[in-house]
Write an enzyme that holds these catalytic residues in place. Structure first.
Site, mmCIF file in Angstrom:
data_model
loop_
_atom_site.group_PDB
_atom_site.id
_atom_site.type_symbol
_atom_site.label_atom_id
_atom_site.label_comp_id
_atom_site.label_asym_id
_atom_site.label_seq_id
_atom_site.Cartn_x
_atom_site.Cartn_y
_atom_site.Cartn_z
ATOM 1 C CE1 TYR A 1 -9.142 3.681 4.959
ATOM 2 C CE2 TYR A 1 -7.409 3.740 3.306
ATOM 3 C CZ TYR A 1 -7.858 3.368 4.552
ATOM 4 O OH TYR A 1 -7.031 2.690 5.401
ATOM 5 C CE LYS B 1 -9.761 0.140 4.718
ATOM 6 N NZ LYS B 1 -8.432 -0.129 4.148
#
Length: 297
Positions: free
Chosen positions: A134, A162
Site C-alpha cells: 500500500y 495499491k
C-alpha cells in the site's frame, strides 16, 4: 496470483450500542461480490482496524472469508506495523485465512526507498501470503518514485501495489509506461485516468456505492470503449467526492446508513460521525437521474 478488477475495502458496521453489526457486514460483502467485484479487502483503513479488538478483527475476517469463498473471489486482509518483525508476525497469523495481505509502506519512520525495499524483501521471504503493498505517501510520509515501485513489484511474493499517491504526475506515467502487473488504483477520484494509463483495477472505498458501475468502468477501459469509460469515469468521480466528504469512512458510512445498508453511521474515536446535511443533495438527485437505488447496489 494476478490482481485485477475492482476490490471493495469494506467498512466495519456498528450497531446502536457500539457492537459489530456482522449481519450488515455480511450483506455488504455479498452485495459487492454479486455486483461483480473481483475481491474484498478486510481491515483496510476503511474498516477502522485500529479501533477493533483482536476478537473483533478475527470476526470480520471470518465473515469476509465466508463470502469470498462462496463467490470464488479474493480476500485481502490489512496487516502491518511500523516494524518489520511485528509485521512478519501479523502476516504469519493470517496463514490460511486470506488470499493476500495488504501491507502499507512503514508510516512516520520514513526509512527511504532502500529501507522500504529491504522491509518488503524481508517480509516477502517469510510471508505465507502474497503481499499487496500500500503506497500512500500522504499518510506514510514516504514518497517513492517509479523506479522504487518497480523494484518492489519485482520482489518474489509481491502480487501488486495499491497505488494512492494523491494525484497523477510524471512518476505515475513512468510507472505505468513500464506495463507492470498488479497496479491497483487506490485514490478513488483518479480511478478512470489510472485505468486509461494501464492500471489493472482498483481498491476503492467508494465502490461500496454503485459497485456494478465501477466494475463497468473497469471493463470499458479493458475493452477499449473510451467513450463509455470517460462518461462513467466522470460520473463516478463525483460519487467518490461525496464518499470522501469527511475523513474516511465517515461520509461513506453516512451514505450507506441513509441507503439502509448499515444500521448506524457510527464510527469509533478518534473519528466522529459525519452529518450529510445538504452537501449530498446533488448526489442524491444524480442517483435519481441515473435510476440507481443505492440500497440495492
Amino acid at each position: 496470483m494476478e490482481l485485477h478488477g475492482i476490490h471493495v475495502p469494506l467498512v466495519t458496521p456498528f450497531t446502536a450500542d457500539g457492537a459489530l453489526a456482522l449481519d450488515a457486514l455480511e450483506r455488504l460483502a455479498h452485495d459487492s461480490l454479486e455486483a461483480g467485484a473481483a475481491g474484498l479487502v478486510a481491515l483496510g483503513t476503511t474498516g477502522e482496524p485500529g479501533s477493533l479488538t483482536d476478537a473483533e478483527r478475527d470476526a470480520v475476517i471470518e465473515v469476509c472469508r465466508r463470502a469470498t469463498d462462496a463467490h470464488g473471489a479474493l480476500l485481502t486482509v490489512g496487516a502491518g506495523h511500523g516494524g518489520t518483525a511485528r509485521t512478519a508476525e501479523a502476516l504469519t497469523a493470517l496463514d490460511g485465512r486470506a488470499d493476500a495481505a495488504l501491507v502499507a509502506v512503514p508510516a512516520f519512520v520514513r526509512p527511504g526507498a532502500a529501507g522500504v525495499l529491504a522491509h518488503f524483501r524481508a517480509l516477502a521471504a517469510t510471508s505465507p501470503l502474497p503481499l499487496v503493498i500500500y503506497h500512500i505517501p500522504y499518510r506514510t510520509g514516504q514518497p517513492l518514485g517509479a523506479a522504487a515501485l518497480l523494484d518492489l513489484l519485482a520482489l518474489p511474493g509481491v502480487a501488486g501495489i495499491k497505488y494512492a499517491p494523491g494525484g497523477i504526475d510524471e512518476e505515475t506515467v513512468a510507472l505505468l509506461a513500464a506495463e507492470p502487473r498488479g497496479v491497483l488504483a487506490g485514490d478513488d477520484l483518479f480511478l478512470s485516468p489510472l485505468l486509461a494509463l494501464g492500471a489493472d483495477g482498483g481498491v476503492l472505498a467508494s465502490a461500496h456505492l454503485e459497485t456494478a458501475r465501477f466494475v463497468a468502468l473497469h471493463r470499458a477501459w479493458q475493452d477499449g470503449d473510451a467513450a463509455l469509460a470517460r462518461k462513467l469515469g466522470a460520473e463516478l468521480a463525483a460519487l467518490s467526492r461525496s464518499a470522501f466528504a469527511g475523513p474516511n469512512p465517515t461520509a461513506l458510512k453516512a451514505l450507506l446508513h441513509r441507503a439502509g445498508r448499515i444500521p448506524t453511521p457510527a464510527v469509533r474515536l478518534p473519528l466522529l460521525a459525519h452529518d450529510l446535511g445538504d452537501d449530498h443533495d446533488d448526489h442524491r438527485d444524480d442517483q435519481r437521474d441515473h435510476g440507481d437505488d443505492l440500497a440495492h447496489v
